[in-house]
Design a protein around this motif. Structure first.
Motif, mmCIF file in Angstrom:
data_model
loop_
_atom_site.group_PDB
_atom_site.id
_atom_site.type_symbol
_atom_site.label_atom_id
_atom_site.label_comp_id
_atom_site.label_asym_id
_atom_site.label_seq_id
_atom_site.Cartn_x
_atom_site.Cartn_y
_atom_site.Cartn_z
ATOM 1 N N ILE A 366 -62.021 -5.156 -38.993
ATOM 2 C CA ILE A 366 -60.541 -5.345 -39.045
ATOM 3 C C ILE A 366 -59.751 -4.602 -40.377
ATOM 4 N N ILE A 367 -60.670 -4.757 -41.441
ATOM 5 C CA ILE A 367 -60.089 -4.201 -42.782
ATOM 6 C C ILE A 367 -60.158 -2.680 -42.572
ATOM 7 N N ILE A 368 -61.040 -2.094 -41.955
ATOM 8 C CA ILE A 368 -61.360 -0.426 -41.725
ATOM 9 C C ILE A 368 -60.298 -0.044 -40.713
ATOM 10 N N MET A 369 -60.071 -0.540 -39.575
ATOM 11 C CA MET A 369 -59.294 -0.130 -38.860
ATOM 12 C C MET A 369 -57.725 -0.367 -39.193
ATOM 13 N N LEU A 370 -57.384 -1.284 -40.126
ATOM 14 C CA LEU A 370 -56.142 -1.497 -41.033
ATOM 15 C C LEU A 370 -55.717 -0.258 -41.993
ATOM 16 N N ALA A 371 -56.952 0.110 -42.579
ATOM 17 C CA ALA A 371 -56.841 1.007 -43.582
ATOM 18 C C ALA A 371 -56.427 2.383 -42.577
ATOM 19 N N LEU A 372 -57.224 2.795 -41.710
ATOM 20 C CA LEU A 372 -57.162 3.943 -40.798
ATOM 21 C C LEU A 372 -55.823 4.009 -40.208
ATOM 22 N N PHE A 373 -55.264 2.699 -39.872
ATOM 23 C CA PHE A 373 -54.068 2.760 -39.155
ATOM 24 C C PHE A 373 -52.816 3.098 -40.288
ATOM 25 N N GLY A 374 -53.111 2.599 -41.422
ATOM 26 C CA GLY A 374 -52.168 2.697 -42.556
ATOM 27 C C GLY A 374 -52.167 4.256 -42.923
ATOM 28 N N PHE A 375 -53.164 4.783 -42.873
ATOM 29 C CA PHE A 375 -53.284 6.279 -43.378
ATOM 30 C C PHE A 375 -52.609 7.104 -42.097
ATOM 31 N N SER A 376 -52.969 7.179 -40.984
ATOM 32 C CA SER A 376 -52.286 7.764 -40.050
ATOM 33 C C SER A 376 -50.929 7.599 -39.772
ATOM 34 N N SER A 377 -50.195 6.258 -40.159
ATOM 35 C CA SER A 377 -48.833 5.936 -39.785
ATOM 36 C C SER A 377 -48.010 6.315 -41.337
ATOM 37 N N GLY A 378 -48.607 6.644 -42.303
ATOM 38 C CA GLY A 378 -47.962 7.086 -43.428
ATOM 39 C C GLY A 378 -47.406 8.563 -43.262
ATOM 40 N N PHE A 379 -47.635 9.359 -42.785
ATOM 41 C CA PHE A 379 -47.228 10.744 -42.459
ATOM 42 C C PHE A 379 -45.801 10.794 -41.873
ATOM 43 N N THR A 380 -45.567 9.922 -40.707
ATOM 44 C CA THR A 380 -44.573 9.923 -40.017
ATOM 45 C C THR A 380 -43.250 9.255 -40.890
ATOM 46 N N MET A 381 -43.735 8.004 -41.658
ATOM 47 C CA MET A 381 -42.737 7.561 -42.518
ATOM 48 C C MET A 381 -42.362 8.379 -43.743
#
Length: 613
Positions: A366-381
């Motif tokens: 869960i922690i790894i997937m959340l970190a990857l999700f946050g990284f890929s989401s940050g660009f659009t934000m």
């Protein structure tokens, strides 16, 4: 009343001083203010829904509907506030006056949302939430729209402006640290028996605990911190960018302008379609509290929120670098699609073992997937405000009008609307599985056990599997769907990086031509008994041609000073040179001594309305 006036209007003396060109110090002040404002905003995201569903015990579906209606209310006041900003005329510019006065009211109205009203009748609780939350929206907007509109007026250089906006997005999201810290602080403060609130108890834990006390005093601490940081912004920034035409658009014309700005509309629609990504925050709060913490979210928000936040901030900081390599459009589209992958992976890895998520293997996944999700989401934000700034340049190139406030109001409105839609989806689906009756019953059982001197034991995931599964779907499947949908409108985004360079060059050429015409008009309108200076300043007394390098900044130069300095000339109402905005008047519309220049901006030297206008 005098104290209230001073509290609202006090600022550092530097607010009235000339600052010259944009500097890093000014950018740092803007980022500090952005952090303070976002700290206050993230209190709402971190705690408000949980407070009214789990402490005030308003039905979760009703809370979702009220929150969404409030966002629709934002649909009215955000663009209107953008329109007001564009038409504002003051000695401080268009945005700065609001940044001077609004931090304190925003802090007060935010604190009022967390008043202890649990003992009120249900109708009174609902009425109070509706009244205060609907007041909070326009008050917050009066500080939010000018704040996001400021970079386009503060920083003339496009490269520096893009970096500042990207940094602002990063720093603004650092305010999300409140989301992680709020719950542990609330629990710590709620566990101190101050003799104010009754003991409500906590599952799997003995001793005193009051939810109402924890929420009230934690909110008080954070709104004070946010207000102080937000207040720092006003005195240390200046507005410099002056467009050809910024204030001659009526309300209908403003909406026509929005309709004609297709790049802006594509970014706006994309952000709305991607709104379900925010469910990781809204539904995630409930998930951490009940599934992971069995009623005590505490450190679980940090354990699961920190990886996402670190990944998101890292990608936001890297956005300018990646954007220069891939172009902003490609980076936006690719990162949107990639964001769905870790969210879907997290669901399929864990959905069959939701009772075992505390085990090290599942927790690590869960922690790894959340970190990857946050990284890929940050660009659009990070890219959304930059692309909206680009659309402002686009519409200026297309129409000759620059309406920063209107379009940046779209950014803030979108954020609020997206949050409202996400909360509505989350709360309606949780209401579908009878969340409120279950939590109300649990709270009564915990209170009864506490009164009996016992500790209530709870394993939420095992006892309530339907609610647990719904919460997990809300933080995995639904956000992944939003990531895919938000990429679709951007495939036809019109502004390429090369085209943007041409647009900005042509805009600057038009501005220079307009300023030259204004200077020529000032010379032509000069009185016959004097001579115009090279910068359009007319010397009526000496009839000598002077330069703006020797022109004084006040109109009260006496005769003795003129005899001592024969190259000086009094200031008149003619336009100053565009090449040296520090001469003749300070950036904020005051003379060099800090007094009002009486230019009809509607504000006198102490910030009050000019009654003689």
């Amino acid at each position: 009343m005098n104290f209230i006036k001073k509290a609202l209007t006090w600022s550092f003396p530097v607010a009235e001083k000339q600052m010259g060109d944009y500097s890093r110090r000014e950018g740092a002040a803007f980022l500090v203010g952005m952090l303070g404002q976002n700290i206050i905003y993230n209190i709402i995201g971190a705690a408000l829904s949980l407070y009214y569903t789990d402490v005030v015990f308003i039905d979760i579906s009703v809370v979702g509907i009220i929150f969404t209606l409030c966002r629709i209310w934002d649909a009215l006041n955000d663009p209107v506030m953008g329109f007001i900003v564009d038409r504002t005329k003051s000695r401080w510019g268009k945005c700065r006056p609001y940044l001077k006065y609004m931090p304190l009211p925003v802090a007060i109205i935010t604190l009022l949302l967390f008043m202890p009203i649990s003992d009120w009748p249900m109708g009174a609780r609902i009425a109070y939430l509706v009244m205060i939350y609907f007041l909070w929206s326009p008050i917050y907007t009066m500080g939010d729209i000018p704040l996001w509109s400021l970079p386009s007026r503060m920083v003339p250089d496009e490269g520096k402006r893009t970096k500042l906006i990207s940094a602002a997005r990063v720093v603004g999201n650092c305010g999300a640290v409140v989301t992680a810290i709020y719950a542990p602080m609330k629990n710590a403060i709620g566990g101190i028996d101050l003799g104010i609130f009754p003991n409500e108890g906590l599952a799997n834990q003995a001793g005193y605990f009051s939810q109402q006390q924890g929420y009230l005093f934690t909110t008080l601490i954070w709104v004070v911190v946010g207000m102080i940081l937000f207040k720092v912004l006003f005195p240390f920034v200046r507005e410099r960018v002056q467009a050809v035409d910024t204030s001659q658009t009526d309300v209908k014309g403003a909406f026509r302008t929005i309709k004609s700005n297709t790049p802006f509309l594509r970014v706006f629609i994309s952000a709305v379609l991607g709104c379900t990504k925010t469910l990781l925050l809204t539904a995630g709060m409930y998930f951490c509290k009940w599934v992971m913490g069995n009623g005590n979210e505490g450190l679980w928000i940090i354990y699961l929120g920190a990886p996402f936040l670190v990944g998101m901030l890292a990608s936001m900081a890297l956005t300018p670098l990646f954007g220069s390599k891939l172009t902003k459009k490609r980076l936006y589209i690719w990162s949107s699609y990639l964001s769905a992958v870790p969210a879907l992976a997290m669901f399929f890895i864990c959905f069959r073992s939701l009772e075992s998520l505390h085990e090290p293997g599942y927790l690590a996944a869960i922690i790894i997937m959340l970190a990857l999700f946050g990284f890929s989401s940050g660009f659009t934000m990070a890219l959304q405000p930059v692309m909206i700034a680009d659309s402002v340049d686009y519409i200026e190139w297309k129409t000759g009008k620059r309406n920063d406030g209107i379009f940046f109001s779209g950014l803030t409105f979108n954020s609020k609307l997206s949050s409202g839609i996400a909360i509505l989806i989350s709360n309606l689906l949780l209401g579908f599985v009878s969340y409120t009756p279950v939590i109300d019953s649990l709270s009564k059982q915990i209170k009864a056990a506490t009164d009996a001197g016992e500790t209530f034991s709870l394993n939420f995931a095992a006892q309530y599997p339907d609610i647990t599964l719904m919460m997990f779907v809300l933080i995995t499947i639904v956000p992944a769907l939003g990531c895919i949908l938000q990429a679709i409108p951007m495939h036809k985004y019109e502004i390429t990086d090369a085209k943007l360079v041409e647009i900005r060059a042509e805009n600057e050429t038009r501005r220079e031509a307009a300023r030259a015409e204004e200077a020529q008009a000032a010379v032509a309108d000069a009185p016959e008994n004097g001579t115009a200076t090279t910068d359009g300043v007319f010397d009526e007394t000496t009839e000598n041609l002077t330069t703006d390098e020797t022109a004084p900044e006040t109109a009260e130069t006496d005769a003795s000073e003129k005899s001592a300095k024969d190259e000086t000339a009094p200031e008149t109402a003619a336009a100053p040179s565009p090449d040296n905005d520090a001469d003749n008047a300070t950036d904020d519309g005051t003379d060099s001594d800090g007094t009002d220049n009486a230019d009809g901006d509607g504000m006198d030297s102490d910030g009050e309305e000019n009654k003689d206008e």
